[in-house]
Design an enzyme around this catalytic site. Sequence first.
Site, PDB file in Angstrom:
ATOM      1  N   LYS A 165      -7.046  -8.332  57.783  1.00  0.00           N
ATOM      2  CA  LYS A 165      -6.357  -7.507  58.786  1.00  0.00           C
ATOM      3  C   LYS A 165      -6.583  -6.024  58.487  1.00  0.00           C
ATOM      4  O   LYS A 165      -6.998  -5.669  57.377  1.00  0.00           O
ATOM      5  CB  LYS A 165      -4.865  -7.855  58.808  1.00  0.00           C
ATOM      6  CG  LYS A 165      -4.137  -7.572  57.499  1.00  0.00           C
ATOM      7  CD  LYS A 165      -2.749  -8.221  57.498  1.00  0.00           C
ATOM      8  CE  LYS A 165      -2.040  -7.914  56.185  1.00  0.00           C
ATOM      9  NZ  LYS A 165      -0.808  -8.698  56.012  1.00  0.00           N
TER      10      LYS A 165
ATOM     11  N   ARG B   2      10.936 -11.456  59.856  1.00  0.00           N
ATOM     12  CA  ARG B   2       9.957 -10.595  60.517  1.00  0.00           C
ATOM     13  C   ARG B   2       9.231 -11.407  61.587  1.00  0.00           C
ATOM     14  O   ARG B   2       9.416 -11.217  62.766  1.00  0.00           O
ATOM     15  CB  ARG B   2       8.990 -10.085  59.437  1.00  0.00           C
ATOM     16  CG  ARG B   2       7.972  -9.102  59.882  1.00  0.00           C
ATOM     17  CD  ARG B   2       7.095  -8.633  58.728  1.00  0.00           C
ATOM     18  NE  ARG B   2       6.126  -9.650  58.305  1.00  0.00           N
ATOM     19  CZ  ARG B   2       5.103  -9.407  57.476  1.00  0.00           C
ATOM     20  NH1 ARG B   2       4.950  -8.197  56.957  1.00  0.00           N
ATOM     21  NH2 ARG B   2       4.265 -10.366  57.143  1.00  0.00           N
TER      22      ARG B   2
ATOM     23  N   TYR C 283      -0.236  26.366  49.165  1.00  0.00           N
ATOM     24  CA  TYR C 283       0.976  26.643  49.945  1.00  0.00           C
ATOM     25  C   TYR C 283       2.208  26.633  49.041  1.00  0.00           C
ATOM     26  O   TYR C 283       2.382  25.720  48.227  1.00  0.00           O
ATOM     27  CB  TYR C 283       1.155  25.588  51.027  1.00  0.00           C
ATOM     28  CG  TYR C 283       0.170  25.703  52.168  1.00  0.00           C
ATOM     29  CD1 TYR C 283       0.182  26.809  53.004  1.00  0.00           C
ATOM     30  CD2 TYR C 283      -0.760  24.706  52.406  1.00  0.00           C
ATOM     31  CE1 TYR C 283      -0.713  26.913  54.058  1.00  0.00           C
ATOM     32  CE2 TYR C 283      -1.665  24.797  53.454  1.00  0.00           C
ATOM     33  CZ  TYR C 283      -1.631  25.902  54.277  1.00  0.00           C
ATOM     34  OH  TYR C 283      -2.522  26.004  55.311  1.00  0.00           O
TER      35      TYR C 283
ATOM     36  N   MET D  21      -4.042  20.110  54.176  1.00  0.00           N
ATOM     37  CA  MET D  21      -4.460  19.128  55.179  1.00  0.00           C
ATOM     38  C   MET D  21      -5.873  18.607  54.910  1.00  0.00           C
ATOM     39  O   MET D  21      -6.119  17.400  54.953  1.00  0.00           O
ATOM     40  CB  MET D  21      -4.405  19.759  56.575  1.00  0.00           C
ATOM     41  CG  MET D  21      -4.640  18.769  57.697  1.00  0.00           C
ATOM     42  SD  MET D  21      -4.624  19.568  59.316  1.00  0.00           S
ATOM     43  CE  MET D  21      -2.923  20.079  59.456  1.00  0.00           C
TER      44      MET D  21
HETATM   45  C1  PLP Z   1      -0.889  -9.329  54.731  1.00  0.00           C
HETATM   46  C2  PLP Z   1      -0.544 -10.763  54.575  1.00  0.00           C
HETATM   47  C3  PLP Z   1      -1.110 -11.520  53.543  1.00  0.00           C
HETATM   48  C4  PLP Z   1      -1.950 -10.906  52.454  1.00  0.00           C
HETATM   49  O1  PLP Z   1      -1.084 -10.199  51.581  1.00  0.00           O
HETATM   50  P1  PLP Z   1      -1.631  -9.498  50.249  1.00  0.00           P
HETATM   51  O2  PLP Z   1      -0.379  -9.082  49.565  1.00  0.00           O
HETATM   52  O3  PLP Z   1      -2.465  -8.348  50.680  1.00  0.00           O
HETATM   53  O4  PLP Z   1      -2.413 -10.504  49.490  1.00  0.00           O
HETATM   54  C5  PLP Z   1      -0.841 -12.882  53.522  1.00  0.00           C
HETATM   55  N1  PLP Z   1      -0.051 -13.456  54.453  1.00  0.00           N
HETATM   56  C6  PLP Z   1       0.534 -12.746  55.449  1.00  0.00           C
HETATM   57  C7  PLP Z   1       1.405 -13.433  56.423  1.00  0.00           C
HETATM   58  C8  PLP Z   1       0.320 -11.374  55.532  1.00  0.00           C
HETATM   59  O5  PLP Z   1       0.911 -10.680  56.500  1.00  0.00           O
END
Ligand code: PLP
Length: 369
Positions: A40, A138, A260, A308
């Site tokens: 992802k 979630r 800054y 920045m």
């Molecule tokens: C992002 C995610 C993972 C992978 O998690 P990591 O901690 O990066 O290994 C696995 N399962 C779900 C449902 C996730 O959202």
Amino acid sequence: MTDPIDAPVSRLVIDLDALTRNWQTLARMVRPAECAGVVKADAYGLGAVQVAQCLAHAGCRRFFVANPDGAAALRSVLDETARIYVLNGLIAEADDLAARNLVPVLNDLGQIARWADEARRLERRLGAVVHIDTGMSRLGLPPAEAQRLAAAPELLAPLDLHFVMSHLSCASEPEEAENHRQLELFRDAMRSFPGVRASLANSSGIFLGDAWHHDLVRPGYAVYGGNPTPSGTNPMEAVIRLKARIVQVREVPAGTRVGYGGTYTTERATRLATVPVGYADGYPRALGNLAHAFIGDHAVPVVGHVSMDLMTLDIGGLPEAKAHVGTWVDLIRGRAMLDDLAARAGTIGYELLTSLGARYARQWLGGTR
Ligand SMILES: *Cc1c(COP(=O)(O)O)cnc(C)c1O
């Protein structure tokens, strides 16, 4: 030696061979369970297409993305039998998902019903994963819906249920009782799905022990070199290296204010180097006066606030020949620095990592392309 004038002054180097070895290490750890690849957010910023090609070559058959739009490019580089699961659920049109050979992770009874309708309409069994919430609150079927599904298994009849999964909320803290509580809830839930394969562990979950492995693990962060065991040293190999070139050097006397707000004042005469990387490039502003970079083996402190598009390094400790305009500086390298910098900045390595990929010229080393 001299790069062309338009060569990038900063670069995110991604070692695809190290990444592949990390995945193989995890796959070996969990055998006979299967190891997926979570790609992802464009593979945590490292390039989902490049990463998926490597993992597929190493034997990975199942890939997880967050949203369907991330899946189109993947589908085109993976063979038809590789599975692409969409974690955020049936949030696109069902016919579109089915046509693109994507498998939704079904997160509520409504999604299960819609996907089952689509299967009936197409007169073929569609692949599916059912997600049961055991503590994240979630995504996934809340406990009451999970019970209703358990009492009505016919709801799933038109589907080819690949896995039932859940997600751990505290896996990076092995002493947390919640890990055991979620494991028990998940085992209870699985009793309602006899013969169905189960998936619970992310990267850190793999390191909790065999009891959390079930049939499929879903690592992301550890594959990319992040530390899945934050209370100890990182067992994974470094995958990324963030580097940039010095664009200006100046000699300054003691008492010179930097950046800054003048949050840093030189204690003695020294040399300062300006590097064209700032918080707009994903390098946290919070790291001003708190981090180091490396020039060769020399650690050089980040002084003053990070701007920045720029930051300043105190290079007074280095021989002049070692640091001048054009010298490459390593801002992140090695297996500890990603997590260490993130902790100093008050965040986690995941956030730092995913904020880099879209901003830098990425250079992939090794791999199978
Ligand atoms: C992002 C995610 C993972 C992978 O998690 P990591 O901690 O990066 O290994 C696995 N399962 C779900 C449902 C996730 O959202």
